[in-house]
Design a protein around this motif. Structure first.
Motif, mmCIF file in Angstrom:
data_model
loop_
_atom_site.group_PDB
_atom_site.id
_atom_site.type_symbol
_atom_site.label_atom_id
_atom_site.label_comp_id
_atom_site.label_asym_id
_atom_site.label_seq_id
_atom_site.Cartn_x
_atom_site.Cartn_y
_atom_site.Cartn_z
ATOM 1 N N SER A 47 25.404 -56.056 24.293
ATOM 2 C CA SER A 47 26.296 -55.278 23.423
ATOM 3 C C SER A 47 26.096 -55.661 21.961
ATOM 4 O O SER A 47 26.135 -54.800 21.072
ATOM 5 N N PHE A 48 25.893 -56.954 21.728
ATOM 6 C CA PHE A 48 25.668 -57.398 20.350
ATOM 7 C C PHE A 48 24.436 -56.717 19.757
ATOM 8 O O PHE A 48 24.445 -56.302 18.591
ATOM 9 N N LEU A 49 23.384 -56.592 20.555
ATOM 10 C CA LEU A 49 22.167 -55.947 20.060
ATOM 11 C C LEU A 49 22.431 -54.505 19.665
ATOM 12 O O LEU A 49 21.954 -54.024 18.626
ATOM 13 N N VAL A 50 23.196 -53.799 20.512
ATOM 14 C CA VAL A 50 23.498 -52.396 20.222
ATOM 15 C C VAL A 50 24.454 -52.282 19.033
ATOM 16 O O VAL A 50 24.258 -51.457 18.129
ATOM 17 N N LEU A 51 25.482 -53.112 19.025
ATOM 18 C CA LEU A 51 26.497 -53.016 17.970
ATOM 19 C C LEU A 51 25.993 -53.517 16.628
ATOM 20 O O LEU A 51 26.670 -53.326 15.603
ATOM 21 N N PHE A 52 24.826 -54.135 16.612
ATOM 22 C CA PHE A 52 24.240 -54.515 15.327
ATOM 23 C C PHE A 52 23.984 -53.275 14.479
ATOM 24 O O PHE A 52 24.000 -53.341 13.246
ATOM 25 N N THR A 53 23.781 -52.127 15.146
ATOM 26 C CA THR A 53 23.602 -50.875 14.390
ATOM 27 C C THR A 53 24.861 -50.542 13.601
ATOM 28 O O THR A 53 24.778 -49.973 12.499
ATOM 29 N N ALA A 54 26.037 -50.884 14.127
ATOM 30 C CA ALA A 54 27.289 -50.631 13.415
ATOM 31 C C ALA A 54 27.401 -51.537 12.194
ATOM 32 O O ALA A 54 27.929 -51.128 11.143
ATOM 33 N N ILE A 55 26.907 -52.781 12.323
ATOM 34 C CA ILE A 55 26.920 -53.694 11.182
ATOM 35 C C ILE A 55 25.985 -53.172 10.091
ATOM 36 O O ILE A 55 26.308 -53.205 8.899
ATOM 37 N N VAL A 56 24.820 -52.676 10.514
ATOM 38 C CA VAL A 56 23.874 -52.091 9.551
ATOM 39 C C VAL A 56 24.523 -50.913 8.836
ATOM 40 O O VAL A 56 24.414 -50.773 7.605
ATOM 41 N N GLU A 57 25.208 -50.067 9.586
ATOM 42 C CA GLU A 57 25.901 -48.922 8.974
ATOM 43 C C GLU A 57 26.963 -49.377 7.996
ATOM 44 O O GLU A 57 27.070 -48.846 6.874
ATOM 45 N N ILE A 95 23.717 -42.726 18.696
ATOM 46 C CA ILE A 95 24.042 -44.063 18.198
ATOM 47 C C ILE A 95 25.534 -44.358 18.333
ATOM 48 O O ILE A 95 25.928 -45.392 18.899
ATOM 49 N N PRO A 96 26.437 -43.481 17.831
ATOM 50 C CA PRO A 96 27.868 -43.767 18.029
ATOM 51 C C PRO A 96 28.287 -43.777 19.493
ATOM 52 O O PRO A 96 29.200 -44.511 19.869
ATOM 53 N N LEU A 97 27.627 -42.963 20.330
ATOM 54 C CA LEU A 97 27.956 -42.977 21.756
ATOM 55 C C LEU A 97 27.641 -44.351 22.358
ATOM 56 O O LEU A 97 28.463 -44.928 23.080
ATOM 57 N N LEU A 98 26.448 -44.873 22.048
ATOM 58 C CA LEU A 98 26.095 -46.200 22.535
ATOM 59 C C LEU A 98 27.040 -47.262 21.973
ATOM 60 O O LEU A 98 27.440 -48.196 22.682
ATOM 61 N N VAL A 122 33.081 -51.237 24.677
ATOM 62 C CA VAL A 122 33.872 -51.487 25.882
ATOM 63 C C VAL A 122 33.245 -52.621 26.686
ATOM 64 O O VAL A 122 33.943 -53.508 27.208
ATOM 65 N N LEU A 123 31.905 -52.618 26.790
ATOM 66 C CA LEU A 123 31.224 -53.652 27.565
ATOM 67 C C LEU A 123 31.399 -55.033 26.943
ATOM 68 O O LEU A 123 31.623 -56.020 27.657
#
Length: 665
Positions: A76-86, A107-110, A116-117
């Motif tokens: 999840s951290f790997l995926v949510l890193f995109t939110a930090i970049v944003e 991207i927002p769907l993931l 949640v995960l």
């Protein structure tokens, strides 16, 4: 965002990066002054191992619940890193957007799915730490974990709520943001929309940013710094044979008079210190440690934590009562160091490849140099020095066990042989093992094996001597054996002793002597499958098998003993702890030569109870002379002689050979 907001974000981001970098640098910089460690060879293998361990979680998943929750958080951290970049991209660079690569769709769907995960994983982690509370967490820093849980949860929740408020501004939801859409509906339902929602969005945006920055500032001083140190620590893992210790250093950076002694933390190698900074305090090592289970003062986890805290205190980075204390006898007690059986179970389960045993051996070397030796061990080391064996027997008695054989084994020093049998001390001198040694000899002779022994030319292999910390005595014993073998003509070395096997196979090459070394189980599988040794499996019985540490974990000798048990017709019932997860008998690391006060249930007794729990087992099968001694004593101590019996593989083979009908081909 306004230009003022952008400016403020730039300032706090740069300031945080500087603080983060400084807090990490002051912890890493001392590694540059430590002893060297050659860990830059075979880059491809190092990379594949690093990505394999991290990507598959293969070590973490040995503890299923913990492995699953960590996999949830990590992925999840790997995926949510995109939110930090944003978040930082849009704040620092006006006009920044991920729309071109799916910033409004997948991207927002993931991000919503993995939000949640990760919250599920964090919930599982909190449940495990504060509800089920495994014993392995004892001594770990619970407050540190709690702070991380709160910070990580806050990062995710503020991300979701920021998106919810953004959608509430215009009163819309999005199928691409299902979780945030629920929040948007909730905001709208309580009247948060329009300008109010715009304010709330900014509030959660800045909260999101500040929690991330706070997280970064906190991490270098937390055990969770492993987020950054675990990968390099795995990359720089030892690729030498598992049974090969580092040679003793030739000088001490802190004191040139103490050759190889650990008197300062910088006398360790930089990899040793990186290990301490990478410890996750998960306690897996502690949970499999035989010394810890027996109530001895050793916890591999606490040892690494104490070395880390002593190191950081020595550098003035934390306040500690251990500051300026000696490492041996101060930060780490002598009793703790002598408790280790060097079984390597701790290293086998560590998810970040921390090397506990080599550090213990290095500190034992310091005690040896300082003359601080466990009393019974001191006497045994004297025996090794004077007689070349732990039984204090003269050379001429080493081959007395051959009396009663139907033949006389060749003297490999005087005539060429196919196989040199390196017998070892316990197989040569211990009355409880000598009969097994004779059985092996008779079986080899019956199979027509061209073998010989070294008679009085053999010395103890030095395996346990080296792990006791007496490097000079190890080299003395090893060099004698190497010189003796140099005068022999042979193809392979066989031994019934896994400790000797490890020394001959893994340690002697560092002294320039390399041999093909096999355990007797491997040789007898060959002899039976080739038809050179006839067996009759009709007298089979249900058995369980114990993997010796120095045959199994150290030298991957898992299959040959099981193949033998199978070909002999026995039904093998595996104990829960088997193969690389086998539980030590308690004899290794020279522990068999030390006093063993009854501080708790001995590892050997624990192991017998594990075997008895399987039910109807006739034999507890072993393949190591020391195991014969340890487990026979354990069965007697537990008073279960009528329920289970220790049987060496040689006895099973001998029984099966004797059962062959006379005159059969």
């Amino acid at each position: 965002m306004s230009s003022l907001g952008t400016t403020i974000l730039w300032v706090v981001t740069v300031l945080t990066a500087a603080i983060f970098g400084w807090r990490f640098l002051v912890r890493i910089k001392p590694l540059l002054d430590a002893r060297p460690a050659q860990r830059t060879d075979r880059i491809g293998l190092r990379l594949s191992g690093m990505f394999g361990d991290i990507g598959t979680h293969r070590r973490l998943l040995k503890f299923t619940f913990s492995g699953v929750l960590h996999a949830l958080i990590f992925s999840s951290f790997l995926v949510l890193f995109t939110a930090i970049v944003e978040a930082f991209g849009t704040g620092l660079f006006p006009g920044f957007s991920l729309d071109a690569v799916g910033g409004q769709t997948w991207i927002p769907l993931l991000q919503n799915i993995f939000a949640v995960l990760i919250l599920t994983g964090l919930g599982m982690a909190a449940y495990q730490r504060y509800v089920t509370r495994p014993a392995r967490f004892q001594g770990s820093k619970s407050m540190d974990a709690l702070i991380i849980y709160i910070l990580a949860t806050s990062i995710v929740v503020t991300m979701l709520l920021e998106a919810s408020a953004r959608m509430a501004i215009i009163g819309e939801t999005s199928a691409w943001r299902p979780v945030s859409s629920i929040g948007s509906k909730a905001f709208t339902a309580v009247g948060i929309s329009g300008e109010v929602a715009s304010f709330v969005e900014k509030l959660f945006y800045w909260a999101h940013i500040l929690v991330i920055l706070g997280f970064l500032i906190y991490i270098p001083g937390s055990k969770h710094r492993h987020m950054f140190t675990a990968a390099p620590n795995i990359f720089f893992r030892a690729l030498t044979p598992k049974g090969q210790l580092e040679p003793q250093a030739t000088k001490s950076p802190s004191n040139s008079e103490n050759i190889g002694a650990i008197t300062s933390y910088r006398d360790f190698t930089w990899k040793d210190l990186l290990d301490t900074l990478s410890c996750t305090e998960c306690g897996r090592c502690q949970s499999v440690c035989p010394a810890h289970s027996a109530g001895k003062p050793l916890s591999p986890k606490s040892l690494i934590m104490d070395l880390r805290d002593g190191f950081l205190a020595d550098e003035g980075l934390i306040d500690s009562s251990d500051h300026a204390m000696p490492i041996v006898g101060g930060t780490i007690s002598q009793e703790t160091l002598w408790s280790c059986t060097t079984c390597r179970a701790c290293m086998e389960v560590c998810p970040v490849h921390i090397e506990h045993v080599p550090k213990i051996v290095k500190l034992r070397r310091t005690m040896i140099e300082q003359g601080e030796v466990e009393p019974l061990l001191q006497g045994t080391l004297t025996n090794f020095q004077s007689q070349g064996n732990s039984f204090n027997k003269p050379d001429k008695q080493r081959a007395r066990w051959i009396k009663g054989l139907s033949f006389k084994p060749k003297d490999a020093r005087k005539e060429a042989v196919d196989i040199v049998w390196f017998v070892g001390d316990f197989a040569s001198f211990d009355p409880r093992v000598q009969e097994l040694t004779r059985k092996v000899a008779e079986l080899l002779n019956q199979a027509g094996v061209d073998f010989g022994i070294l008679y009085e030319g053999e010395r103890n292999s030095g395996n346990d001597v080296r792990r006791a910390g007496d490097e000079g005595l190890f080299e003395l014993l090893a060099q004698h054996n190497i010189d003796t073998l140099a005068g022999c003509q042979f193809n392979r070395i066989m031994t019934t002793d896994p400790h000797s096997l490890n020394a001959l196979k893994s340690e002697y090459p560092t002294l320039g002597a390399s041999y093909e070394v096999v355990h007797y189980s491997q040789l007898f599988v060959e002899l039976i499958k080739s038809g050179k040794l006839k067996i009759n499996p009709s007298s089979a019985a249900p058995v369980t098998y114990h993997d010796p540490c120095y045959l199994g974990r150290y030298n991957d000798g898992f299959d040959a003993p099981r193949d033998l048990i199978s070909v002999l017709g026995h039904t093998l019932l595996e104990m829960p702890r088997n193969r690389e997860n086998s539980f030590c008998c308690g004899a290794g690391g020279a522990r068999i030569f030390m006093e063993d006060p009854p501080t708790g249930e001995r590892p050997s007794e624990n192991r017998i109870r594990e075997a008895l729990a399987l039910g109807d087992i006739s034999y507890f099968v072993v393949s190591c002379p020391k195991d014969v001694v340890m487990y026979s004593a354990a069965i007697q101590a537990l008073g279960v002689e009528d329920k289970i019996a220790v049987r060496d593989l040689a006895e099973l083979i001998s029984d099966s050979v004797k059962a062959v009908p006379v005159g059969s081909e």
